[in-house]
Design a protein around this motif. Sequence first.
Motif, PDB file in Angstrom:
ATOM      1  N   GLY A  14      -4.708  -9.326   7.540  1.00  0.00           N
ATOM      2  CA  GLY A  14      -6.048  -9.208   6.993  1.00  0.00           C
ATOM      3  C   GLY A  14      -6.145  -9.172   5.483  1.00  0.00           C
ATOM      4  O   GLY A  14      -7.223  -8.955   4.937  1.00  0.00           O
ATOM      5  N   MET A  15      -5.052  -9.407   4.792  1.00  0.00           N
ATOM      6  CA  MET A  15      -5.057  -9.366   3.331  1.00  0.00           C
ATOM      7  C   MET A  15      -5.402 -10.755   2.795  1.00  0.00           C
ATOM      8  O   MET A  15      -5.056 -11.765   3.398  1.00  0.00           O
ATOM      9  N   ASP A  16      -6.085 -10.793   1.635  1.00  0.00           N
ATOM     10  CA  ASP A  16      -6.388 -12.101   1.057  1.00  0.00           C
ATOM     11  C   ASP A  16      -5.116 -12.699   0.433  1.00  0.00           C
ATOM     12  O   ASP A  16      -4.162 -11.983   0.127  1.00  0.00           O
ATOM     13  N   VAL A  17      -5.112 -14.007   0.264  1.00  0.00           N
ATOM     14  CA  VAL A  17      -3.922 -14.748  -0.154  1.00  0.00           C
ATOM     15  C   VAL A  17      -3.393 -14.278  -1.505  1.00  0.00           C
ATOM     16  O   VAL A  17      -2.194 -14.056  -1.676  1.00  0.00           O
ATOM     17  N   LEU A  72       9.524  -3.809   0.721  1.00  0.00           N
ATOM     18  CA  LEU A  72       8.552  -4.820   1.123  1.00  0.00           C
ATOM     19  C   LEU A  72       8.422  -4.853   2.639  1.00  0.00           C
ATOM     20  O   LEU A  72       7.311  -4.879   3.168  1.00  0.00           O
ATOM     21  N   LYS A  73       9.542  -4.842   3.332  1.00  0.00           N
ATOM     22  CA  LYS A  73       9.497  -4.868   4.801  1.00  0.00           C
ATOM     23  C   LYS A  73       8.757  -3.643   5.342  1.00  0.00           C
ATOM     24  O   LYS A  73       7.949  -3.746   6.258  1.00  0.00           O
ATOM     25  N   ARG A  74       9.034  -2.485   4.755  1.00  0.00           N
ATOM     26  CA  ARG A  74       8.348  -1.257   5.176  1.00  0.00           C
ATOM     27  C   ARG A  74       6.847  -1.363   4.910  1.00  0.00           C
ATOM     28  O   ARG A  74       6.030  -1.018   5.759  1.00  0.00           O
ATOM     29  N   TYR A  75       6.474  -1.873   3.730  1.00  0.00           N
ATOM     30  CA  TYR A  75       5.071  -2.035   3.364  1.00  0.00           C
ATOM     31  C   TYR A  75       4.363  -2.948   4.367  1.00  0.00           C
ATOM     32  O   TYR A  75       3.267  -2.632   4.850  1.00  0.00           O
ATOM     33  N   ARG A 128       0.658  -2.159  11.203  1.00  0.00           N
ATOM     34  CA  ARG A 128       0.373  -1.061  12.143  1.00  0.00           C
ATOM     35  C   ARG A 128      -0.896  -0.290  11.790  1.00  0.00           C
ATOM     36  O   ARG A 128      -1.292   0.594  12.537  1.00  0.00           O
ATOM     37  N   GLY A 129      -1.467  -0.577  10.621  1.00  0.00           N
ATOM     38  CA  GLY A 129      -2.655   0.150  10.189  1.00  0.00           C
ATOM     39  C   GLY A 129      -2.346   1.502   9.597  1.00  0.00           C
ATOM     40  O   GLY A 129      -3.235   2.353   9.447  1.00  0.00           O
ATOM     41  N   GLN A 130      -1.089   1.735   9.226  1.00  0.00           N
ATOM     42  CA  GLN A 130      -0.679   3.010   8.646  1.00  0.00           C
ATOM     43  C   GLN A 130      -0.911   3.039   7.147  1.00  0.00           C
ATOM     44  O   GLN A 130      -0.795   4.079   6.523  1.00  0.00           O
ATOM     45  N   ARG A 131      -1.229   1.912   6.565  1.00  0.00           N
ATOM     46  CA  ARG A 131      -1.463   1.822   5.121  1.00  0.00           C
ATOM     47  C   ARG A 131      -2.733   1.025   4.928  1.00  0.00           C
ATOM     48  O   ARG A 131      -2.960   0.018   5.562  1.00  0.00           O
ATOM     49  N   GLN A 132      -3.561   1.498   4.013  1.00  0.00           N
ATOM     50  CA  GLN A 132      -4.806   0.807   3.728  1.00  0.00           C
ATOM     51  C   GLN A 132      -4.545  -0.412   2.859  1.00  0.00           C
ATOM     52  O   GLN A 132      -3.711  -0.370   1.953  1.00  0.00           O
ATOM     53  N   ARG A 133      -5.242  -1.503   3.153  1.00  0.00           N
ATOM     54  CA  ARG A 133      -5.105  -2.693   2.315  1.00  0.00           C
ATOM     55  C   ARG A 133      -5.677  -2.425   0.943  1.00  0.00           C
ATOM     56  O   ARG A 133      -6.633  -1.664   0.798  1.00  0.00           O
ATOM     57  N   PRO A 134      -5.126  -3.053  -0.091  1.00  0.00           N
ATOM     58  CA  PRO A 134      -5.651  -2.870  -1.455  1.00  0.00           C
ATOM     59  C   PRO A 134      -7.113  -3.308  -1.519  1.00  0.00           C
ATOM     60  O   PRO A 134      -7.516  -4.272  -0.866  1.00  0.00           O
TER      61      PRO A 134
END
Length: 51
Positions: free
Chosen positions: A11-14, A33-36, A42-48
């Motif tokens: 769901g992140m923009d390009v 990066l892999k963890r991020y 998983r929805g555990q981190r909010q998108r910027p």
Amino acid sequence: MYDIDRLINAGMDVETAFDIVFWYKRQGNDSGLKRYICEIERGQRQRPNDG
């Protein structure tokens, strides 16, 4: 490109996806990066916020 595709599919923009992958790669932090990416998927981190 696979990492960018995963962020876009989550769901992140390009442009933001590219910037994040570039930043982690420049730091040499592939495991971070892999963890991020996994946390975004998983929805555990909010998108910027795009502004």
